[in-house]
Design a protein around this motif. Structure first.
Motif, PDB file in Angstrom:
ATOM      1  N   LYS A  91       0.127   1.641   3.626  1.00 26.64           N
ATOM      2  CA  LYS A  91       0.963   2.622   4.324  1.00 26.64           C
ATOM      3  C   LYS A  91       1.522   3.664   3.363  1.00 26.64           C
ATOM      4  O   LYS A  91       1.597   4.859   3.687  1.00 26.64           O
ATOM      5  N   ILE A  92       1.883   3.221   2.173  1.00 23.48           N
ATOM      6  CA  ILE A  92       2.428   4.151   1.179  1.00 23.48           C
ATOM      7  C   ILE A  92       1.356   5.148   0.733  1.00 23.48           C
ATOM      8  O   ILE A  92       1.620   6.344   0.589  1.00 23.48           O
ATOM      9  N   CYS A  93       0.150   4.670   0.546  1.00 24.97           N
ATOM     10  CA  CYS A  93      -0.957   5.556   0.173  1.00 24.97           C
ATOM     11  C   CYS A  93      -1.269   6.529   1.314  1.00 24.97           C
ATOM     12  O   CYS A  93      -1.565   7.708   1.064  1.00 24.97           O
ATOM     13  N   ASN A  94      -1.200   6.056   2.540  1.00 23.45           N
ATOM     14  CA  ASN A  94      -1.410   6.927   3.697  1.00 23.45           C
ATOM     15  C   ASN A  94      -0.314   7.981   3.798  1.00 23.45           C
ATOM     16  O   ASN A  94      -0.564   9.127   4.195  1.00 23.45           O
ATOM     17  N   LEU A  95       0.897   7.591   3.436  1.00 24.48           N
ATOM     18  CA  LEU A  95       2.019   8.523   3.447  1.00 24.48           C
ATOM     19  C   LEU A  95       1.755   9.693   2.505  1.00 24.48           C
ATOM     20  O   LEU A  95       1.965  10.859   2.854  1.00 24.48           O
ATOM     21  N   VAL A  96       1.271   9.374   1.313  1.00 20.95           N
ATOM     22  CA  VAL A  96       0.959  10.420   0.323  1.00 20.95           C
ATOM     23  C   VAL A  96      -0.213  11.264   0.796  1.00 20.95           C
ATOM     24  O   VAL A  96      -0.187  12.499   0.700  1.00 20.95           O
ATOM     25  N   GLU A  97      -1.236  10.609   1.304  1.00 17.16           N
ATOM     26  CA  GLU A  97      -2.460  11.305   1.696  1.00 17.16           C
ATOM     27  C   GLU A  97      -2.217  12.277   2.851  1.00 17.16           C
ATOM     28  O   GLU A  97      -2.779  13.385   2.860  1.00 17.16           O
ATOM     29  N   LYS A  98      -1.371  11.894   3.790  1.00 16.67           N
ATOM     30  CA  LYS A  98      -1.197  12.709   4.992  1.00 16.67           C
ATOM     31  C   LYS A  98      -0.065  13.714   4.894  1.00 16.67           C
ATOM     32  O   LYS A  98      -0.194  14.848   5.373  1.00 16.67           O
ATOM     33  N   PHE A  99       1.048  13.309   4.276  1.00 14.95           N
ATOM     34  CA  PHE A  99       2.230  14.170   4.305  1.00 14.95           C
ATOM     35  C   PHE A  99       2.560  14.840   2.973  1.00 14.95           C
ATOM     36  O   PHE A  99       3.298  15.817   2.943  1.00 14.95           O
ATOM     37  N   TYR A 100       2.024  14.304   1.869  1.00 14.71           N
ATOM     38  CA  TYR A 100       2.307  14.895   0.562  1.00 14.71           C
ATOM     39  C   TYR A 100       1.036  15.103  -0.254  1.00 14.71           C
ATOM     40  O   TYR A 100       0.989  14.774  -1.444  1.00 14.71           O
ATOM     41  N   GLU A 108      -3.872  11.282  -9.622  1.00 13.79           N
ATOM     42  CA  GLU A 108      -2.584  10.616  -9.449  1.00 13.79           C
ATOM     43  C   GLU A 108      -2.585   9.707  -8.224  1.00 13.79           C
ATOM     44  O   GLU A 108      -1.908   8.667  -8.224  1.00 13.79           O
ATOM     45  N   LYS A 109      -3.330  10.089  -7.188  1.00 13.47           N
ATOM     46  CA  LYS A 109      -3.427   9.231  -6.008  1.00 13.47           C
ATOM     47  C   LYS A 109      -4.101   7.907  -6.344  1.00 13.47           C
ATOM     48  O   LYS A 109      -3.721   6.851  -5.831  1.00 13.47           O
ATOM     49  N   ILE A 110      -5.113   7.957  -7.212  1.00 18.47           N
ATOM     50  CA  ILE A 110      -5.783   6.726  -7.652  1.00 18.47           C
ATOM     51  C   ILE A 110      -4.847   5.897  -8.522  1.00 18.47           C
ATOM     52  O   ILE A 110      -4.751   4.674  -8.380  1.00 18.47           O
ATOM     53  N   LEU A 111      -4.133   6.582  -9.416  1.00 16.51           N
ATOM     54  CA  LEU A 111      -3.189   5.894 -10.296  1.00 16.51           C
ATOM     55  C   LEU A 111      -2.028   5.301  -9.506  1.00 16.51           C
ATOM     56  O   LEU A 111      -1.493   4.239  -9.871  1.00 16.51           O
ATOM     57  N   LEU A 112      -1.654   5.960  -8.409  1.00 17.14           N
ATOM     58  CA  LEU A 112      -0.566   5.458  -7.573  1.00 17.14           C
ATOM     59  C   LEU A 112      -0.890   4.075  -7.022  1.00 17.14           C
ATOM     60  O   LEU A 112      -0.011   3.201  -6.960  1.00 17.14           O
ATOM     61  N   LYS A 113      -2.129   3.849  -6.617  1.00 19.66           N
ATOM     62  CA  LYS A 113      -2.528   2.539  -6.108  1.00 19.66           C
ATOM     63  C   LYS A 113      -2.345   1.454  -7.169  1.00 19.66           C
ATOM     64  O   LYS A 113      -1.870   0.354  -6.862  1.00 19.66           O
ATOM     65  N   CYS A 114      -2.686   1.782  -8.407  1.00 19.79           N
ATOM     66  CA  CYS A 114      -2.500   0.814  -9.500  1.00 19.79           C
ATOM     67  C   CYS A 114      -1.021   0.544  -9.744  1.00 19.79           C
ATOM     68  O   CYS A 114      -0.613  -0.608  -9.953  1.00 19.79           O
ATOM     69  N   GLN A 115      -0.208   1.608  -9.714  1.00 17.47           N
ATOM     70  CA  GLN A 115       1.221   1.427  -9.916  1.00 17.47           C
ATOM     71  C   GLN A 115       1.841   0.579  -8.807  1.00 17.47           C
ATOM     72  O   GLN A 115       2.727  -0.244  -9.068  1.00 17.47           O
ATOM     73  N   LEU A 116       1.375   0.773  -7.584  1.00 15.49           N
ATOM     74  CA  LEU A 116       1.912  -0.007  -6.463  1.00 15.49           C
ATOM     75  C   LEU A 116       1.607  -1.486  -6.606  1.00 15.49           C
ATOM     76  O   LEU A 116       2.430  -2.342  -6.248  1.00 15.49           O
ATOM     77  N   GLN A 117       0.431  -1.817  -7.140  1.00 14.27           N
ATOM     78  CA  GLN A 117       0.065  -3.227  -7.339  1.00 14.27           C
ATOM     79  C   GLN A 117       0.966  -3.883  -8.367  1.00 14.27           C
ATOM     80  O   GLN A 117       1.436  -5.015  -8.181  1.00 14.27           O
TER      81      GLN A 117
END
Length: 226
Positions: A91-100, A108-117
């Motif tokens: 959901k957090i990744c979808n939030l970035v992808e759709k609204f930001y 950074e979107k790829i790196l965000l997934k690693c940071q979330l884990q």
């Protein structure tokens, strides 16, 4: 539709700023304004029906409302309430992808997934990050513990979510203030001057703290005047 009516001489055009007729709003006191309003509606009856039909078909209002419900649901995945019960990486990744999408690069979107884990096992289980119930409290705690630098992308997203209501309210206040500042007598006000006036008007709480003497001194230092 208006262009078509003009081309077949079904709709007259004026001159200057009145080259194309539009629907007119009736005034409160003058009957002549009511007459002009009804006349404009009669001339543009078919185009008006076309526009209203498009609005019904598109359902833009409901679409916007749906996106606003969706925005709240996806943002809730960042909420630390109830021991981070709502946390969801997807959901957090979808939030970035759709609204930001413009606030994060593709890398950074790829790196965000690693940071979330890592965030899921580190921050959520960290003793200093427990008993939090708001995103604002979470953001503040990340700064206090220094984890805002480790999870910089998550920290950026939290700040974007937190500032959304403020930025929206500021925009609405700006449009309201524009009607007050740019009056009929000030219709020729240039954009830069209008922007400066709006900032002072909207941020009155800040402007009131500025010393008038300081403004005079700064203005005097900018350029010698007679």
């Amino acid at each position: 539709e208006i262009e078509r009516l003009i081309s077949i001489d079904e709709l007259d055009t004026g001159s200057g700023v009145n080259q194309i007729g539009t629907l007119q709003r009736a005034g409160d006191t003058r009957w002549s304004s009511h007459f002009r309003s009804v006349s404009s509606l009669l001339r543009l009856y078919n185009p008006t029906c076309t526009v209203l039909g498009k609005i019904i078909e598109d359902g833009s209002t409901y679409s916007q409302r749906g996106e606003a419900l969706e925005l709240i649901i996806l943002s809730s995945a960042l909420n630390p309430k109830d021991g981070y019960r709502s946390f969801d990486c997807d959901k957090i990744c979808n939030l970035v992808e759709k609204f930001y999408p413009l606030d994060f690069t593709e890398q950074e979107k790829i790196l965000l997934k690693c940071q979330l884990q890592h965030y899921q096992f580190d921050v959520i289980n960290h003793p200093d990050m427990q008993n939090l119930c708001t995103i604002a409290g979470l953001c503040q705690k990340l700064v206090e513990t220094g984890k805002s630098e480790i999870y910089n992308l998550i920290d950026r997203l939290l700040r974007l979510v937190l500032t959304l209501p403020v930025s929206t309210a500021t925009t609405e206040r700006a449009f309201s203030a524009m009607k007050i500042i740019k009056t009929r007598l000030r219709s020729k006000m240039e954009d830069d001057f209008l922007t400066n006036c709006l900032v002072v008007y909207i941020e009155q709480a800040i402007a009131e703290k500025i010393s008038v003497d300081k403004i005079i001194d700064d203005f005097y230092d900018m350029k010698k005047r007679r």
